[in-house]
Design an enzyme around this catalytic site. Structure first.
Site, PDB file in Angstrom:
ATOM      1  N   CYS A 193       0.853  -1.183   0.000  1.00  0.00           N
ATOM      2  CA  CYS A 193       0.000   0.000   0.000  1.00  0.00           C
ATOM      3  C   CYS A 193       0.887   1.230   0.000  1.00  0.00           C
ATOM      4  O   CYS A 193       1.909   1.256   0.694  1.00  0.00           O
ATOM      5  CB  CYS A 193      -0.881  -0.015   1.245  1.00  0.00           C
ATOM      6  SG  CYS A 193      -2.017   1.374   1.356  1.00  0.00           S
ATOM      7  N   HIS A 223      -9.165  -3.675  -2.615  1.00  0.00           N
ATOM      8  CA  HIS A 223      -8.166  -2.939  -1.831  1.00  0.00           C
ATOM      9  C   HIS A 223      -8.555  -1.455  -1.761  1.00  0.00           C
ATOM     10  O   HIS A 223      -8.527  -0.851  -0.683  1.00  0.00           O
ATOM     11  CB  HIS A 223      -6.777  -3.126  -2.471  1.00  0.00           C
ATOM     12  CG  HIS A 223      -5.663  -2.392  -1.792  1.00  0.00           C
ATOM     13  ND1 HIS A 223      -4.591  -3.016  -1.198  1.00  0.00           N
ATOM     14  CD2 HIS A 223      -5.446  -1.056  -1.616  1.00  0.00           C
ATOM     15  CE1 HIS A 223      -3.773  -2.108  -0.677  1.00  0.00           C
ATOM     16  NE2 HIS A 223      -4.266  -0.910  -0.932  1.00  0.00           N
ATOM     17  N   GLU A 224      -8.937  -0.888  -2.913  1.00  0.00           N
ATOM     18  CA  GLU A 224      -9.315   0.537  -2.944  1.00  0.00           C
ATOM     19  C   GLU A 224     -10.623   0.773  -2.205  1.00  0.00           C
ATOM     20  O   GLU A 224     -10.759   1.733  -1.445  1.00  0.00           O
ATOM     21  CB  GLU A 224      -9.433   1.037  -4.394  1.00  0.00           C
ATOM     22  CG  GLU A 224      -8.176   0.888  -5.236  1.00  0.00           C
ATOM     23  CD  GLU A 224      -6.912   1.283  -4.509  1.00  0.00           C
ATOM     24  OE1 GLU A 224      -6.946   2.244  -3.718  1.00  0.00           O
ATOM     25  OE2 GLU A 224      -5.872   0.617  -4.721  1.00  0.00           O
ATOM     26  N   HIS A 235     -10.256   1.085   1.478  1.00  0.00           N
ATOM     27  CA  HIS A 235      -9.764   2.379   1.979  1.00  0.00           C
ATOM     28  C   HIS A 235     -10.938   3.319   2.280  1.00  0.00           C
ATOM     29  O   HIS A 235     -10.842   4.173   3.157  1.00  0.00           O
ATOM     30  CB  HIS A 235      -8.843   3.043   0.946  1.00  0.00           C
ATOM     31  CG  HIS A 235      -7.422   2.564   0.993  1.00  0.00           C
ATOM     32  ND1 HIS A 235      -6.663   2.570   2.141  1.00  0.00           N
ATOM     33  CD2 HIS A 235      -6.606   2.073   0.011  1.00  0.00           C
ATOM     34  CE1 HIS A 235      -5.444   2.108   1.871  1.00  0.00           C
ATOM     35  NE2 HIS A 235      -5.384   1.796   0.583  1.00  0.00           N
TER      36      HIS A 235
END
Ligand code: SB7
Ligand code: NI
Length: 188
Positions: free
Chosen positions: A110, A153-154, A157
């Site tokens: 990351c 993953h995004e 966030h």
């Protein structure tokens, strides 16, 4: 232009917060910001520009990584069958996902984490995601394998979740239940 100094690192509270929905249609300001985020990813994958500005290569970037609590992210990558994903997304939603899981055999990293965190990160093998893209269109994406991993993953966030939150603490390399590995597309 966005450079590494704009990216907040783990420990910053915004990275553990649930981000705010973006007003739609997006303001010109939000659209411009998302375009800059996409440009950062392109720059980070351009050897000369990356070297000149000391950019770490990234395939995705979410607004909280810039210290902004907004539900938007950009992606720029090619998946294993050559399909290109290069766009920005406002208010993405994962409307369905497979039972089957996957994980990248090389683990994840990351841009907000300046250390290696070893271990497999279990992800859904397939997801369907809706969002408004940079062009202002409502889109529905069916993603699998590597592309599904990057988008998750995004998306995480935006909900204050870091990749290492998913790693098994006792046995980081135990194969997640129901999971088949998927290969990474190397940036270099
Ligand atoms: C490995 C890396 C990423 C996604 C999935 C697997 C993106 C790394 C860049 N980011 O920190 C984006 O949030
Ligand atoms: Ni990240």
């Amino acid at each position: 232009m966005i450079t590494m100094k704009d990216i907040v690192l783990e420990g910053h509270p915004v990275l553990t917060q649930v981000a705010q929905e973006v007003q739609l249609p997006p303001t010109e300001e939000d659209t411009e910001l998302l375009k800059k985020m996409l440009q950062f990813l392109k720059n980070s994958q351009d050897e000369e520009i990356a070297e000149k500005y000391k950019l770490r290569a990234g395939v995705g970037l979410a607004a909280p990584q810039l210290g902004l609590s907004k539900r938007m992210f950009a992606v720029h990558f090619e998946d294993l069958d050559g399909k290109v994903y290069s766009d920005g997304y406002f208010n993405p939603k994962i409307i369905s996902h497979s039972v089957e899981k996957t994980f990248l055999s090389s683990g994840e990293g990351c841009l907000s984490v300046e250390r290696e965190v070893p271990g497999y990160v279990p992800r859904y093998a397939r997801i369907t995601l809706t969002a408004t893209n940079l062009a202002g269109e409502k889109v529905k994406l069916r993603l699998r394998g590597y592309a599904a991993v990057v988008f998750q993953h995004e998306f995480d966030h935006l909900n204050g979740i870091m990749f290492y939150d998913h790693i098994n603490k006792e046995e980081p390399f135990s194969i997640p239940n129901n999971a088949k590995p998927c290969d990474v597309v190397d940036l270099d």
